[in-house]
Scaffold this active site. Structure first.
Site, PDB file in Angstrom:
ATOM      1  N   ASN A 121      40.829  23.510  44.603  1.00  0.00           N
ATOM      2  CA  ASN A 121      41.410  23.400  43.258  1.00  0.00           C
ATOM      3  C   ASN A 121      41.868  24.762  42.728  1.00  0.00           C
ATOM      4  O   ASN A 121      42.714  24.842  41.843  1.00  0.00           O
ATOM      5  CB  ASN A 121      40.387  22.866  42.238  1.00  0.00           C
ATOM      6  N   LYS A 137      34.238  19.660  36.180  1.00  0.00           N
ATOM      7  CA  LYS A 137      35.399  20.428  35.709  1.00  0.00           C
ATOM      8  C   LYS A 137      35.415  20.563  34.193  1.00  0.00           C
ATOM      9  O   LYS A 137      35.813  21.601  33.656  1.00  0.00           O
ATOM     10  CB  LYS A 137      36.692  19.754  36.156  1.00  0.00           C
ATOM     11  N   ASP A 181      46.260  12.750  37.213  1.00  0.00           N
ATOM     12  CA  ASP A 181      46.850  12.903  38.544  1.00  0.00           C
ATOM     13  C   ASP A 181      47.110  11.569  39.226  1.00  0.00           C
ATOM     14  O   ASP A 181      47.245  11.508  40.432  1.00  0.00           O
ATOM     15  CB  ASP A 181      45.938  13.775  39.413  1.00  0.00           C
ATOM     16  N   CYS A 222      57.866   4.734  24.724  1.00  0.00           N
ATOM     17  CA  CYS A 222      56.577   5.010  25.361  1.00  0.00           C
ATOM     18  C   CYS A 222      56.801   5.005  26.870  1.00  0.00           C
ATOM     19  O   CYS A 222      57.899   4.740  27.347  1.00  0.00           O
ATOM     20  CB  CYS A 222      55.510   4.001  24.921  1.00  0.00           C
ATOM     21  N   CYS A 239      48.958  15.024  44.950  1.00  0.00           N
ATOM     22  CA  CYS A 239      48.910  16.450  45.321  1.00  0.00           C
ATOM     23  C   CYS A 239      48.096  16.696  46.584  1.00  0.00           C
ATOM     24  O   CYS A 239      48.390  17.620  47.343  1.00  0.00           O
ATOM     25  CB  CYS A 239      48.355  17.280  44.180  1.00  0.00           C
ATOM     26  N   CYS A 412      45.316  11.749  63.001  1.00  0.00           N
ATOM     27  CA  CYS A 412      46.053  12.403  61.905  1.00  0.00           C
ATOM     28  C   CYS A 412      44.995  13.083  61.041  1.00  0.00           C
ATOM     29  O   CYS A 412      43.898  13.363  61.518  1.00  0.00           O
ATOM     30  CB  CYS A 412      46.885  11.402  61.122  1.00  0.00           C
TER      31      CYS A 412
END
EC number: 2.7.7.80
Lengths: 459, 86
Positions: A121, A137, A181, A222, A239, A412
């Site tokens: 972060n 956080k 997020d 809105c 992200c 992966c």
């Protein structure tokens, strides 16, 4: 001699494991000593912010450079000091936003986040620090804000915003900043703001791009007026998958703070019916004039169908988090565990390890001897890559007896794309490439790092 | 009449088309829905963002439908899907 080398190798491995375990322990110990008394895990009613009638000498000194602006002045400053702002998400947007609002002398800041600070972060979430890793956080952000301006009232909420608590919480604040997020939270915050009549200063960022709009403000649209239908979950990039350059949410969070300050001080925002887009690569800002408030909008229209908060995870078909979803596309027989794959490696069984991540991720880390063909290339049947695969298969086939199929293990990062690749390869096996037996390595390289090779990097 | 316009693709739009921008020849008079269909015809993958896309002509939002739009040479058309990260 070989045994000595092997033992040395094993000792080295154990030493690495010890380092990781010690780090974890230190982090947990640190977590248990931080004070939790002021951290709210539920919502309690707050007394209104006490309005100031005049500025103290200290206020005048602290805010002197902005008091000189005729656009703000003493009047504007006093308005800021009685305004409360709820920051939904103390991440890449929320950190700079909260920082500038506190610095400018906002009255009260609600700091909401249900996550804990992680090392990954820190490149963008600039209120958190190496020392606050592992802490909530909201708490980490509140500590940093208090160091900056102790006169701001900080209310940290270590909880997940939900249909059950959102209205009660949002009603207590004057302005809401959406720094979240994920898509379900964006719809939830929007609906709660419409239902409680609060302006919503909303920003988002990904990779090198950012967007900003002020919703439900001065008769403007809105979020639902603009996006009545949520996006299919598989089209949403977050992200942690797509990446983000830290300064981009930094820029968007600062712009968000500017709009909040303008609304709070009575100057008004210019983004009520505008979409500001920032393209960090081309260094360009564009402003798009949006459509007005829609009479047919489900929540703010003339005959709303949404009159109370809904189940937003169901509405959006995705979880209210930016953590990766776990796909389950294959049968048990089509998958193997990282432990099984480890024994295949250890027994030197001939096989192909196919890594289907994009090149940029392979550059971060990869297992030796893996063949890299990104999922996108398989999907598009890129000739050069298919050729490479055919070659590898026929090389291996020569080593095996004629009847047996070449085993291909697909990997992966977390085991989602590899499942899609297995499905594609099974279709190709026979008609497009020599027959192969394809299996997915469950949990991908991150599972490999966690369970097999602790020194393998995680990202 | 044909106009040569510059089409900009943002966020998921750039990912789906593999392009950040391109110059496209399009009919000068068409409906906003036809405009979108022209773009989707060039890049069929765009269909997944159709319900959320902000399509802007000369930096102004246009709803996909039967209202007409006039395009002149050099006009900017932007395909803007929402971002949700933060």
């Amino acid at each position: 001699m070989e045994e000595v080398l092997q033992l040395k190798g094993q000792i080295k491995e154990k030493e690495r494991e010890l380092v990781i375990l010690r780090k974890k322990l230190a982090q947990l110990e640190k977590l248990s000593d931080f004070p939790t008394d002021d951290l709210l895990d539920k919502i309690t009613p707050l007394a209104p912010v006490t309005p100031k009638t005049s500025l103290t000498n200290e206020d005048i000194m602290r805010f002197s450079r902005q008091l000189l602006l005729p656009e703000l002045g003493v009047k504007g400053q006093l308005k800021l000091s009685k305004t409360s702002v709820l920051v939904v998400g103390c991440g890449g947007l929320g950190c700079p936003l909260a920082q500038y609002l506190a610095a400018a002398g906002i009255g009260r800041l609600g700091l909401l986040d249900h996550d804990e600070v992680e090392l990954s972060n820190l490149h963008r979430q600039v209120l958190h620090s190496e020392r606050t890793q592992g802490q909530p956080k909201s708490h980490s952000a509140a500590q940093a804000i208090r160091r900056l301006n102790s006169t701001v009232q900080c209310v940290p909420y270590h909880l997940q915003l939900s249909s059950e608590n959102a209205l009660q919480l949002i009603q207590q604040y004057d302005i809401v900043a959406d720094c979240s997020d994920n898509v379900p939270t964006r719809y939830l915050v929007n609906d709660a703001c419409v239902l409680s009549g609060k302006p919503l200063v909303s920003a988002s960022a990904l990779r090198m791009e950012g967007q900003l709009t002020v919703y439900n403000y001065n008769g403007g649209p809105c979020y639902r007026c603009l996006y009545p239908v949520p996006p299919p979950p598989e089209t949403v990039t977050n992200c942690s998958d797509g990446g983000v350059l830290g300064v981009v949410p930094g820029i968007m969070g600062c712009l968000q703070a500017l709009e909040v300050l303008k609304i709070a001080s009575g100057q008004g925002s210019s983004y009520g019916q505008q979409l500001l887009m920032f393209d960090g690569q081309g260094s360009r800002f564009r402003s798009i004039r949006l459509r007005p408030k829609q009479a047919g909008c489900a929540v703010c229209g003339e005959n709303p169908t949404v009159t109370q908060l809904q189940d937003y995870e169901t509405f959006c078909g995705s979880a209210a988090t930016d953590k990766c979803r776990r796909l389950n596309l294959l049968s048990k027989e089509q998958r193997i565990t990282v432990q099984d794959y480890k024994s295949i490696v250890d027994s030197s069984t001939p096989h192909i390890l196919l890594d289907v991540r994009p090149q940029v991720e392979v550059d971060i880390c990869h297992l030796p001897s893996s063949l890299n063909i990104p999922l996108a290339s398989l999907e598009q049947r890129k000739a050069e890559h298919i050729h490479l695969l055919r070659e590898r298969i026929s090389d291996l086939k020569q080593q095996l007896d004629a009847q047996s199929q070449v085993p291909v293990y697909v990997v992966c990062k977390q085991g989602n794309d590899s499942q899609k690749a297995v499905q594609i390869l099974e279709k190709m096996s026979g008609p497009e490439v020599d027959c192969v037996s394809v299996r997915d390595i469950c949990g991908g390289l991150m599972a490999w790092a966690q369970k097999i090779e602790p020194s393998f990097p995680q990202y | 009449m044909i106009s040569e316009v510059s089409v900009l693709y943002f966020a998921k739009g750039a990912e789906l088309t593999g392009l950040k921008s391109e110059t496209v020849k399009l009919p000068s008079e068409l409906t906003t829905l036809q405009l979108w269909q022209e773009l989707e015809g060039r890049h069929p993958k765009l269909s997944v963002i159709r319900e959320q896309v902000v399509l802007a002509v000369r930096q102004e939002y246009v709803a996909l439908g039967d209202q007409s739009v006039s395009l002149r040479d050099g006009d900017e058309v932007a395909v803007i899907p929402p971002l949700s990260g933060g």
